[in-house]
Design a protein around this motif. Sequence first.
Motif, short mmCIF file in Angstrom:
data_model
loop_
_atom_site.label_atom_id
_atom_site.label_comp_id
_atom_site.label_asym_id
_atom_site.label_seq_id
_atom_site.Cartn_x
_atom_site.Cartn_y
_atom_site.Cartn_z
N UNK A 172 29.40 9.01 -4.63
CA UNK A 172 27.74 8.84 -5.25
C UNK A 172 27.28 10.07 -4.78
N UNK A 173 27.60 10.55 -3.77
CA UNK A 173 27.09 12.04 -3.79
C UNK A 173 28.26 13.16 -3.82
N UNK A 174 28.67 12.96 -4.97
CA UNK A 174 28.95 14.17 -6.28
C UNK A 174 30.50 14.85 -5.70
N UNK A 175 30.99 14.14 -4.91
CA UNK A 175 32.39 14.91 -3.90
C UNK A 175 33.52 13.84 -4.43
N UNK A 176 34.37 14.37 -4.95
CA UNK A 176 35.90 13.53 -5.84
C UNK A 176 37.07 14.09 -5.63
N UNK A 177 37.48 14.44 -6.18
CA UNK A 177 39.11 14.06 -5.50
C UNK A 177 39.36 16.08 -6.14
N UNK A 178 38.15 16.17 -7.24
CA UNK A 178 38.65 17.61 -7.89
C UNK A 178 37.96 18.28 -6.73
N UNK A 179 36.78 17.80 -6.05
CA UNK A 179 36.01 18.97 -5.46
C UNK A 179 36.13 19.49 -3.73
N UNK A 180 36.96 18.54 -3.19
CA UNK A 180 37.72 18.53 -2.16
C UNK A 180 39.12 18.14 -2.23
N UNK A 181 39.09 18.29 -0.65
CA UNK A 181 41.22 18.94 -0.27
C UNK A 181 41.15 17.73 0.14
N UNK A 182 42.00 16.47 -0.63
CA UNK A 182 41.82 15.53 -0.01
C UNK A 182 43.29 15.31 0.38
N UNK A 183 43.29 14.14 2.15
CA UNK A 183 44.63 13.12 2.28
C UNK A 183 45.23 11.76 2.27
N UNK A 184 45.73 11.73 1.71
CA UNK A 184 45.85 10.29 2.06
C UNK A 184 46.97 9.21 3.13
N UNK A 185 46.04 9.61 4.84
CA UNK A 185 47.02 9.46 5.69
C UNK A 185 46.29 8.21 6.23
N UNK A 186 47.42 7.11 7.16
CA UNK A 186 46.88 6.23 7.83
C UNK A 186 45.74 6.49 9.05
N UNK A 187 45.51 5.50 9.86
CA UNK A 187 44.29 5.89 10.99
C UNK A 187 45.22 6.85 11.15
N UNK A 188 46.78 6.75 12.15
CA UNK A 188 47.29 7.14 13.52
C UNK A 188 48.03 8.62 12.98
N UNK A 189 48.32 8.87 11.78
CA UNK A 189 47.66 9.95 11.24
C UNK A 189 46.81 10.94 11.05
#
Length: 336
Positions: A172-189
């Motif tokens: 909704x704010x224009x941020x996607x997997x294509x323009x950020x460096x996403x990390x799929x992590x659990x809370x502790x990680x």
Amino acid sequence: MTFLKSLSGALISATIVAGPAAAQDPTFFRIGTGGAGGTYFPIGGTIANGISSPPGSRACEDGGQCGVPGLIAIAQSTTASVFNNAAVQNGELEAGLAAADVTRSMYLGEGKFDGKPHPNLRIVANLFPEDLHLVLPEGTSIASLADLEGQRVGIAQAGSGTQVAVLQMLNEWGVTRDNMDEAELNNSQSAERLADGQIDAYFYAAGWPVAAMVQLSSTKGMSLHSFSDEDLQRINDIIPAYIPSEIPGGVYEGVDEAVKTPAVSALLVVSSELSDELVYGITEAMWNENTRRLLDNGHAKGQQITVESALDGIATLGVPLHPGAERFYREAGLMD
């Protein structure tokens, strides 16, 4: 019941500690929760303890466990909502904790789950609000979610309801997997990576206080993003199950002011294939005085899990109550 699978003899011997083997066969009941650093896991463990009464246990009136006779409930750490609902649907778990928005979408086969309904999902109770935590390094802030473009962002683990909702919000704010460096992590990680400077922010929806954040705030330090009223309304418009909420100041060390944030209800979900009698007994055990004491003396969010709020939001969610739970609430005078 054929859908309840036996566990190994080692687990049986480790779980049943009271007296010699009884004639009654145990019934195993697996509850999917979440990561050990979050809220689902301790709450799920408390519920499992409250509804259990293994064969050979002392009777409730004699100071024993006050759960369902013969039931051994076990809380299992998982990747949370999406995994739990899928496992309940497929018969790999008897129950799970899951966010309301994800449960609705999966049951109806909408949104990310378009064309893939999960018709076996049934609700036992609304539990507590899960507040979305957007965690930032100590002393830093952002104006809105748009500022996360180009950043290293923890979007929660795959299989979690948090990730599903967060990706909708960011888009909704224009941020996607294509323009950020996403990390799929659990809370502790995520907390560990933020502390080490490997990510710039991370999201996690859970009932406060979250153990991993308590540790992070008291060691490395952290900040929490406080959403504007306008942004909270915008989020509610795109994900109606997320409503404006607040994390009080002082919950986490160094976060002294109240934090405005969206929140979604956590639910206890079971399979429609569970018998009405079993689910009636589980619902009854959840709301007895013994389980009340366990909830009040366990995780802080346990005090918000009450029979008075067990049906909040259920009627408009679009996912049915299990008939066994419905019978309990009707007999308790909580439903017409």
